[in-house]
Design an enzyme around this catalytic site. Sequence first.
Site, mmCIF file in Angstrom:
data_model
loop_
_atom_site.group_PDB
_atom_site.id
_atom_site.type_symbol
_atom_site.label_atom_id
_atom_site.label_comp_id
_atom_site.label_asym_id
_atom_site.label_seq_id
_atom_site.Cartn_x
_atom_site.Cartn_y
_atom_site.Cartn_z
ATOM 1 N N PRO A 124 19.741 3.303 -52.436
ATOM 2 C CA PRO A 124 20.567 2.100 -52.269
ATOM 3 C C PRO A 124 19.749 0.973 -51.637
ATOM 4 C CG PRO A 124 21.678 4.057 -51.417
ATOM 5 C CD PRO A 124 20.256 4.448 -51.682
ATOM 6 N N MET A 125 19.858 -0.229 -52.197
ATOM 7 C CA MET A 125 19.193 -1.405 -51.622
ATOM 8 C C MET A 125 20.149 -2.579 -51.683
ATOM 9 S SD MET A 125 15.278 -1.060 -53.095
ATOM 10 C CE MET A 125 15.764 -0.485 -54.735
ATOM 11 N N ASN A 183 11.662 10.555 -49.497
ATOM 12 C CA ASN A 183 11.694 9.108 -49.733
ATOM 13 C C ASN A 183 10.597 8.459 -48.908
ATOM 14 O OD1 ASN A 183 13.895 6.418 -48.707
ATOM 15 N ND2 ASN A 183 12.613 6.480 -50.507
ATOM 16 N N CYS A 219 19.557 3.239 -42.395
ATOM 17 C CA CYS A 219 19.332 1.784 -42.349
ATOM 18 C C CYS A 219 18.736 1.381 -41.002
ATOM 19 C CB CYS A 219 20.644 1.054 -42.595
ATOM 20 S SG CYS A 219 20.441 -0.739 -42.671
ATOM 21 N N GLN A 243 27.210 4.961 -51.927
ATOM 22 C CA GLN A 243 26.774 5.223 -50.557
ATOM 23 C C GLN A 243 27.674 4.497 -49.566
ATOM 24 O OE1 GLN A 243 23.382 3.506 -48.255
ATOM 25 N NE2 GLN A 243 22.507 5.557 -48.429
#
Length: 384
Positions: A26-27, A213, A111, A80
């Site tokens: 997710p971005m 990741n 985050c 998400q």
Amino acid sequence: MSTSLATAPALRIGPLALDAPVVLAPMAGITNTAFRRLCREYGAGLYVSEMITTRALVERNATTMRLITHHDSEKPRSIQLYGVDPATTEAAVRLLVEEDRADHIDLNFGCPVPKVTRKGGGSALPWKLGLFREIVTRAAAAAGSIPLTIKMRKGIDSDHLTYLDAGRIAEDAGVAAIALHARTAAEFYSGHADWEAISALKQAITSVPVLGNGDIWSADDAVRMMAETGCDGVVVGRGCLGRPWLFGELAAAFGAESRPVDATLGFVAAAFRRHAELLVEFFEDEDRGCRDIRKHVAWYFKGYPVGGETRARFATASSLAEIDELIETLDLDAPYPGAAAEGQRGRAGTPKRPALPDRWLESRELDAAETCAIAEAEIDSSGG
């Protein structure tokens, strides 16, 4: 361009069987429906939404409800969630399940941005073991047969690592997979990801997949990460910015079906044009879609013979027709430029002291004042 071939079993996340062990990270402002659809056109994988805040979802914020809406072609549907309050997170998960809005739900504990961590959310939250356990346990129970996963970082900084404790708690709570961005919050996106941490987590977690990741810039990187760490799959973030066809290269590297990639300037320009078209469809507004594609210009054309003036015109185009006219001025036969188009892209920055709630690091458990504040700590906007 990757020419490596590897074999890997299809990644299974709960009942979901993926043709390639690849997940789109997710971005914010990037992984909307338009970008997910584009990536999916090139290769196999799991394509996750932008971060959705639980409070905004439970309150049915109009922007949030739009962000969780998937195109009919998107299967499986992945969302998400970000939250800091166990009850609100549970309610958000239940909404997605009861209204059949997702086939996979991920919880954000990675985050690092200050507006999230200063409220005790994102990568700051796993430090509070009891709070983390309650959120994940209640969310997993509410998800029922829908697989629920978590994505996290190594910890707050090198002196306050949380990933091994959090991984074991999440495994016990019944999550379907655990993803680790192998940096701390303090590192933000700087330096190099610590792949040894992914290996350590894989050794600690034995019943569910562990996904790695960090610093996946090419298919070769993905193959190497899995070989070096033993992880079950990779999560790709900044490496696909301006390169949605990376998912085709990844699919090919893992033996799955994919679209051929030649990456001439014509190929790249066609991908850019398709992205703009999908954004126009997503926003239902040509001007807004063309404004949104502007932030992708430098990523798409990195290393290619596209002059500064032309790039500037792409970054101010307000219609698809204008984009088409600019594409006609390019040398579409220009070949892939090699190293000039490769490597890091997107934000990196420098290490920084994480923004945290007062006295957050004094205890691994919430005190009375922090407990009272948590319910008020939810941010009410999504995609950040």
